[in-house]
Design an enzyme around this catalytic site. Structure first.
Site, PDB file in Angstrom:
ATOM      1  N   LYS A 117     -10.459  12.982 102.315  1.00 24.83           N
ATOM      2  CA  LYS A 117      -9.678  11.859 102.825  1.00 24.83           C
ATOM      3  C   LYS A 117      -8.663  12.279 103.879  1.00 24.83           C
ATOM      4  CE  LYS A 117     -10.290   9.732  98.314  1.00 24.83           C
ATOM      5  NZ  LYS A 117      -9.648   9.158  97.115  1.00 24.83           N
TER       6      LYS A 117
ATOM      7  N   PRO B 181      -8.859   4.104 100.998  1.00 23.82           N
ATOM      8  CA  PRO B 181     -10.195   4.342 101.552  1.00 23.82           C
ATOM      9  C   PRO B 181     -10.734   5.686 101.080  1.00 23.82           C
ATOM     10  CG  PRO B 181      -8.703   3.544 103.247  1.00 23.82           C
ATOM     11  CD  PRO B 181      -7.862   3.824 102.035  1.00 23.82           C
ATOM     12  N   GLU B 182     -12.042   5.752 100.880  1.00 29.57           N
ATOM     13  CA  GLU B 182     -12.664   6.971 100.380  1.00 29.57           C
ATOM     14  C   GLU B 182     -13.386   7.688 101.510  1.00 29.57           C
ATOM     15  OE1 GLU B 182     -14.563   6.138  96.556  1.00 29.57           O
ATOM     16  OE2 GLU B 182     -13.081   4.572  96.180  1.00 29.57           O
TER      17      GLU B 182
ATOM     18  N   ARG C 112      -7.117   4.039  86.915  1.00 22.14           N
ATOM     19  CA  ARG C 112      -7.861   3.250  87.898  1.00 22.14           C
ATOM     20  C   ARG C 112      -8.803   2.296  87.165  1.00 22.14           C
ATOM     21  NH1 ARG C 112      -8.382   6.383  92.671  1.00 22.14           N
ATOM     22  NH2 ARG C 112      -6.463   7.612  92.918  1.00 22.14           N
TER      23      ARG C 112
END
Length: 263
Positions: free
Chosen positions: A53, A2-3, A253
């Site tokens: 985060k 999650p960002e 990524r």
């Protein structure tokens, strides 16, 4: 992972559930935190603060719980006394008279005093948070042009929490599409118009993701609620120029972009 926007939305839910209410039960899984259970019982959670985060739970007694979810950590809000059936490992339970917040599966959890927060290695390392509404476009431009960052390719820079805290992969992809920039570029190569567009996108896209409310559709990813323009849209038409969106791997990524309008 999650960002920033998803961490902030989670913090909002936790705060709504337990902030300002006396803690009636406190439990920690890690032995080094057990001594704080009695000290925190009767205290109040004052607020939940996000630093990119990472999540900081500030208590009325002056202590702060630092946690970073990494890939697997997750917070849940339940009724007081309730323990959900799950295969996840419970790490933290903070309970009031009517609600409890539970942290599962996280491995980075520490209790800090004010000096500990100020000296914490991760918190010292992270840059300004993109969801800090006092952060301006001009300040982001200054960071882009700083000697530390101006020769970094955007494909890696926008994942570096030392540059701007809270950015991650889907935000990287959407920011560069919004600014019409290819990932190979560096800030030192851009003109002022391009720099301005990139700096604005670095703030507008995460804030749009955080602020958007509504029904999550097929474009969702880790709870993002706004429409993706390129992320997870490989092979589809770009809504801006009609080109075909491509996918590759950058900085380990998946990366999506439109060769037709991202020069």
């Amino acid at each position: 992972m999650p960002e920033g926007p998803e961490i902030r939305r989670a913090a909002d839910k936790l705060e709504a559930a337990v902030a300002g209410k006396p803690l009636t039960h406190v439990w920690f899984a890690f032995p080094e935190l057990k001594a704080f259970e009695a000290q925190l019982t009767g205290a109040r959670v004052e607020r939940f603060e996000t630093r990119g985060k990472a999540l900081l739970t500030h208590f009325s007694c002056g202590l702060t719980l630092y946690s970073h979810n990494q890939l697997y950590g997750v917070w849940r809000v339940v009724k007081a006394g309730e323990t959900p059936q799950t295969t996840r490992s419970l790490r933290v339970r903070l309970e009031t008279e009517d609600a409890a917040v539970l942290l599962y599966s996280a491995s980075e959890i520490e209790m800090l005093d004010a000096d500990g927060v100020a000296a914490h290695a991760f918190l010292q390392r992270v840059g300004p948070d993109v969801l800090d509404m006092s952060l301006t476009v001009e300040q982001v431009k200054e960071r882009l042009l700083s000697p530390r960052f101006h020769r970094r390719q955007f494909s890696g820079l926008l994942l570096d929490q030392a540059f701007l805290a809270g950015l991650g992969n889907y935000l990287r992809v959407e920011i560069l599409w919004q600014a019409q920039l290819a990932p190979r570029h560096k800030a030192i190569e851009l003109n002022n118009t391009q720099l301005d567009a990139l700096a604005r996108a670095c703030l507008e896209i995460p804030r749009l993701s955080y602020q958007t409310r509504g029904t999550v559709d097929e474009n969702k990813h880790h709870g993002a609620l706004f429409r993706f323009e390129v992320f997870h849209r490989a092979g589809k038409k770009c809504r801006r120029c009609g080109g075909i969106i491509e996918k590759t791997t950058l900085s380990s990524r998946p990366f999506y972009w439109c060769p037709g309008c991202q020069a």
